[in-house]
Design a protein around this motif. Sequence first.
Motif, PDB file in Angstrom:
ATOM      1  N   GLY A   1      17.621   0.741  14.333  1.00  0.00           N
ATOM      2  CA  GLY A   1      17.157   0.568  15.544  1.00  0.00           C
ATOM      3  C   GLY A   1      15.912   1.391  16.074  1.00  0.00           C
ATOM      4  O   GLY A   1      15.644   0.826  17.113  1.00  0.00           O
ATOM      5  N   HIS A   2      15.627   2.139  15.293  1.00  0.00           N
ATOM      6  CA  HIS A   2      14.652   3.088  15.988  1.00  0.00           C
ATOM      7  C   HIS A   2      13.132   2.600  15.959  1.00  0.00           C
ATOM      8  O   HIS A   2      12.476   2.908  16.924  1.00  0.00           O
ATOM      9  N   ALA A   3      12.947   1.716  14.998  1.00  0.00           N
ATOM     10  CA  ALA A   3      11.848   0.947  14.996  1.00  0.00           C
ATOM     11  C   ALA A   3      11.522   0.086  16.152  1.00  0.00           C
ATOM     12  O   ALA A   3      10.440  -0.243  16.619  1.00  0.00           O
ATOM     13  N   ILE A   4      12.542  -0.390  16.827  1.00  0.00           N
ATOM     14  CA  ILE A   4      12.482  -1.272  17.915  1.00  0.00           C
ATOM     15  C   ILE A   4      11.919  -0.492  19.105  1.00  0.00           C
ATOM     16  O   ILE A   4      11.109  -0.765  19.832  1.00  0.00           O
ATOM     17  N   GLU A   5      12.401   0.718  19.255  1.00  0.00           N
ATOM     18  CA  GLU A   5      11.939   1.720  20.374  1.00  0.00           C
ATOM     19  C   GLU A   5      10.760   2.062  20.199  1.00  0.00           C
ATOM     20  O   GLU A   5      10.018   2.113  21.115  1.00  0.00           O
ATOM     21  N   LEU A   6      10.268   2.243  18.858  1.00  0.00           N
ATOM     22  CA  LEU A   6       8.982   2.862  18.709  1.00  0.00           C
ATOM     23  C   LEU A   6       8.024   1.803  18.897  1.00  0.00           C
ATOM     24  O   LEU A   6       6.761   1.990  19.389  1.00  0.00           O
ATOM     25  N   ALA A   7       8.086   0.579  18.378  1.00  0.00           N
ATOM     26  CA  ALA A   7       7.515  -0.650  18.563  1.00  0.00           C
ATOM     27  C   ALA A   7       7.127  -0.916  20.040  1.00  0.00           C
ATOM     28  O   ALA A   7       6.190  -1.271  20.539  1.00  0.00           O
ATOM     29  N   ARG A   8       8.222  -0.887  20.896  1.00  0.00           N
ATOM     30  CA  ARG A   8       8.253  -0.996  22.213  1.00  0.00           C
ATOM     31  C   ARG A   8       7.204  -0.356  22.878  1.00  0.00           C
ATOM     32  O   ARG A   8       6.369  -0.668  23.715  1.00  0.00           O
ATOM     33  N   GLU A   9       7.381   1.003  22.836  1.00  0.00           N
ATOM     34  CA  GLU A   9       6.563   2.210  23.465  1.00  0.00           C
ATOM     35  C   GLU A   9       4.894   1.860  22.795  1.00  0.00           C
ATOM     36  O   GLU A   9       4.158   1.915  23.718  1.00  0.00           O
ATOM     37  N   ALA A  10       4.688   1.615  21.471  1.00  0.00           N
ATOM     38  CA  ALA A  10       3.431   1.487  21.220  1.00  0.00           C
ATOM     39  C   ALA A  10       3.002   0.231  21.725  1.00  0.00           C
ATOM     40  O   ALA A  10       1.547   0.082  21.846  1.00  0.00           O
ATOM     41  N   ALA A  11       3.659  -1.022  21.936  1.00  0.00           N
ATOM     42  CA  ALA A  11       3.331  -2.237  22.547  1.00  0.00           C
ATOM     43  C   ALA A  11       2.646  -1.907  23.980  1.00  0.00           C
ATOM     44  O   ALA A  11       1.767  -2.820  24.485  1.00  0.00           O
ATOM     45  N   LYS A  12       3.079  -0.843  24.585  1.00  0.00           N
ATOM     46  CA  LYS A  12       2.591  -0.380  25.813  1.00  0.00           C
ATOM     47  C   LYS A  12       1.384   0.471  25.891  1.00  0.00           C
ATOM     48  O   LYS A  12       0.830   0.560  27.012  1.00  0.00           O
TER      49      LYS A  12
ATOM     50  N   ILE B   1       0.232  -2.971  15.182  1.00  0.00           N
ATOM     51  CA  ILE B   1       1.031  -1.882  14.918  1.00  0.00           C
ATOM     52  C   ILE B   1       1.510  -2.302  13.477  1.00  0.00           C
ATOM     53  O   ILE B   1       1.324  -3.600  13.043  1.00  0.00           O
ATOM     54  N   VAL B   2       1.596  -1.424  12.587  1.00  0.00           N
ATOM     55  CA  VAL B   2       1.637  -1.576  11.034  1.00  0.00           C
ATOM     56  C   VAL B   2       2.999  -1.169  10.809  1.00  0.00           C
ATOM     57  O   VAL B   2       3.529  -0.077  11.043  1.00  0.00           O
ATOM     58  N   ALA B   3       3.959  -2.171  10.256  1.00  0.00           N
ATOM     59  CA  ALA B   3       5.364  -1.980   9.754  1.00  0.00           C
ATOM     60  C   ALA B   3       5.115  -1.392   8.405  1.00  0.00           C
ATOM     61  O   ALA B   3       4.618  -2.343   7.468  1.00  0.00           O
ATOM     62  N   VAL B   4       5.568  -0.340   7.950  1.00  0.00           N
ATOM     63  CA  VAL B   4       5.525   0.296   6.731  1.00  0.00           C
ATOM     64  C   VAL B   4       7.122   0.182   6.393  1.00  0.00           C
ATOM     65  O   VAL B   4       7.842   1.094   6.538  1.00  0.00           O
ATOM     66  N   GLY B   5       7.397  -0.733   5.336  1.00  0.00           N
ATOM     67  CA  GLY B   5       9.047  -0.825   5.306  1.00  0.00           C
ATOM     68  C   GLY B   5       9.257  -2.401   4.533  1.00  0.00           C
ATOM     69  O   GLY B   5       8.250  -2.979   4.035  1.00  0.00           O
ATOM     70  N   GLY B   6      10.585  -2.734   4.830  1.00  0.00           N
ATOM     71  CA  GLY B   6      10.832  -4.147   4.370  1.00  0.00           C
ATOM     72  C   GLY B   6      11.023  -5.085   5.389  1.00  0.00           C
ATOM     73  O   GLY B   6      10.765  -4.943   6.603  1.00  0.00           O
ATOM     74  N   ASP B   7      11.830  -6.026   5.062  1.00  0.00           N
ATOM     75  CA  ASP B   7      12.298  -7.234   6.112  1.00  0.00           C
ATOM     76  C   ASP B   7      12.795  -6.630   6.966  1.00  0.00           C
ATOM     77  O   ASP B   7      12.672  -7.081   8.366  1.00  0.00           O
ATOM     78  N   GLY B   8      13.722  -5.779   7.193  1.00  0.00           N
ATOM     79  CA  GLY B   8      14.399  -5.240   8.187  1.00  0.00           C
ATOM     80  C   GLY B   8      13.868  -4.105   8.943  1.00  0.00           C
ATOM     81  O   GLY B   8      13.679  -4.344  10.380  1.00  0.00           O
ATOM     82  N   THR B   9      12.749  -3.749   8.638  1.00  0.00           N
ATOM     83  CA  THR B   9      11.860  -2.863   9.535  1.00  0.00           C
ATOM     84  C   THR B   9      10.905  -3.886  10.279  1.00  0.00           C
ATOM     85  O   THR B   9      10.570  -3.696  11.287  1.00  0.00           O
ATOM     86  N   ILE B  10      10.293  -4.973   9.611  1.00  0.00           N
ATOM     87  CA  ILE B  10       9.457  -5.913  10.271  1.00  0.00           C
ATOM     88  C   ILE B  10      10.320  -6.447  11.387  1.00  0.00           C
ATOM     89  O   ILE B  10       9.772  -6.589  12.299  1.00  0.00           O
TER      90      ILE B  10
ATOM     91  N   ILE C   1      -6.963   2.939  16.628  1.00  0.00           N
ATOM     92  CA  ILE C   1      -6.901   1.724  16.658  1.00  0.00           C
ATOM     93  C   ILE C   1      -5.397   0.921  16.113  1.00  0.00           C
ATOM     94  O   ILE C   1      -5.023  -0.136  16.672  1.00  0.00           O
ATOM     95  N   ALA C   2      -4.493   1.861  15.464  1.00  0.00           N
ATOM     96  CA  ALA C   2      -3.211   1.471  14.754  1.00  0.00           C
ATOM     97  C   ALA C   2      -2.246   2.338  15.039  1.00  0.00           C
ATOM     98  O   ALA C   2      -2.556   3.538  15.044  1.00  0.00           O
ATOM     99  N   LYS C   3      -1.234   1.887  15.292  1.00  0.00           N
ATOM    100  CA  LYS C   3       0.250   2.614  15.359  1.00  0.00           C
ATOM    101  C   LYS C   3       0.892   2.377  14.089  1.00  0.00           C
ATOM    102  O   LYS C   3       1.437   1.140  13.986  1.00  0.00           O
ATOM    103  N   VAL C   4       1.045   3.285  13.170  1.00  0.00           N
ATOM    104  CA  VAL C   4       1.858   3.033  11.917  1.00  0.00           C
ATOM    105  C   VAL C   4       3.332   3.487  12.145  1.00  0.00           C
ATOM    106  O   VAL C   4       3.604   4.739  12.388  1.00  0.00           O
ATOM    107  N   ILE C   5       4.391   2.590  11.830  1.00  0.00           N
ATOM    108  CA  ILE C   5       5.608   2.892  12.001  1.00  0.00           C
ATOM    109  C   ILE C   5       6.144   2.705  10.522  1.00  0.00           C
ATOM    110  O   ILE C   5       6.282   1.591  10.015  1.00  0.00           O
ATOM    111  N   VAL C   6       6.475   3.888  10.031  1.00  0.00           N
ATOM    112  CA  VAL C   6       7.224   4.264   8.910  1.00  0.00           C
ATOM    113  C   VAL C   6       8.725   4.165   8.465  1.00  0.00           C
ATOM    114  O   VAL C   6       9.104   5.156   9.481  1.00  0.00           O
TER     115      VAL C   6
END
Length: 305
Positions: free
Chosen positions: A47-58, A64-73, A6-11
């Motif tokens: 910039g990699h998290a942008i690509e990963l989140a875009r793919e996960a959103a499809k 989607i869970v962002a594991v990181g700081g403000d820049g990751t979010i 149910i979740a995509k975790v982006i670390v």
Amino acid sequence: MPNKVIAKVIVNPAAGCGASAKHWPHIKRQLEKLGIKYDVVFTERIGHAIELAREAAKGHYNYIVAVGGDGTINEVVNGLLAVPGHNVALGVVNTGTGSDFVRSLGIPRDPDRACHHLLSDKRIKVDVGVIEWGINGTAGRRYFVNAAGVGFDAEATETRRNLPRIFRGPVSYVVGVFKTLVAYRNKRINIKLDETDERHKKVLSVIVANGKYFGGGMKVAPAAELGDQLFEVLTIGDIGKFELVQAFPRVYKGTHITHPKVKVERASKVDLSSIERLLLQADGEIIGEGAFRFSLLPGALSVIV
């Protein structure tokens, strides 16, 4: 809990000066203990998290869970909003140094407690800021969720990012401020609010805030609300260095807004430009320099709280 993922975790393992990578094994055990079914991916570059989140959103994830700081979010949100009509909520497990967006949301900064929050059924709709600019004839567009700023705060952000690794956590923000203060000169900036109210002022900074907190816990915009469809626009006028040093501690309590050279206004559109170098940061990330327009996407982001 259903067996399906149910979740995509982006670390982001680099977040928090590498603290994210150290926290991940414990976070992993906690997610499994809570019965959360997930896939995980790790960012490898800016910039990699942008690509990963875009793919996960499809995909077919509930959130989607962002594991990181403000820049990751920030990157994950930019990836999510690149997919029109997505129906994916954002979860956050903070491992960064600033933690400003989670402060504004009221999400625990402790990773253990944040993992438990991922089981919550509560969602809030958050406005998303849009930045548009033109640099050397090239148009740009970027989303932000917490705050953006030009002038002193952007240059302090740039300075902080070049500090030795011994300066970590909130102390890096303070060191960045005082190191920038040595050479910084206030700038003449054209400010236009809601396309009608325009003025030309010499200022220290202009901050366009969606959330309350900024710069590692500074309560820069005490009245800001993430879902009210308005920015809090903070203009810090032509303040001197000694005066700034005296007033600086007040920003952590939010009492700086009563200073006679600080002006707080509300607007849904903001235009900033200058004949001088105008550097912009958004959610603690350096975006670039030039002239910028800010607008809002009301309730564009669903966040688990």
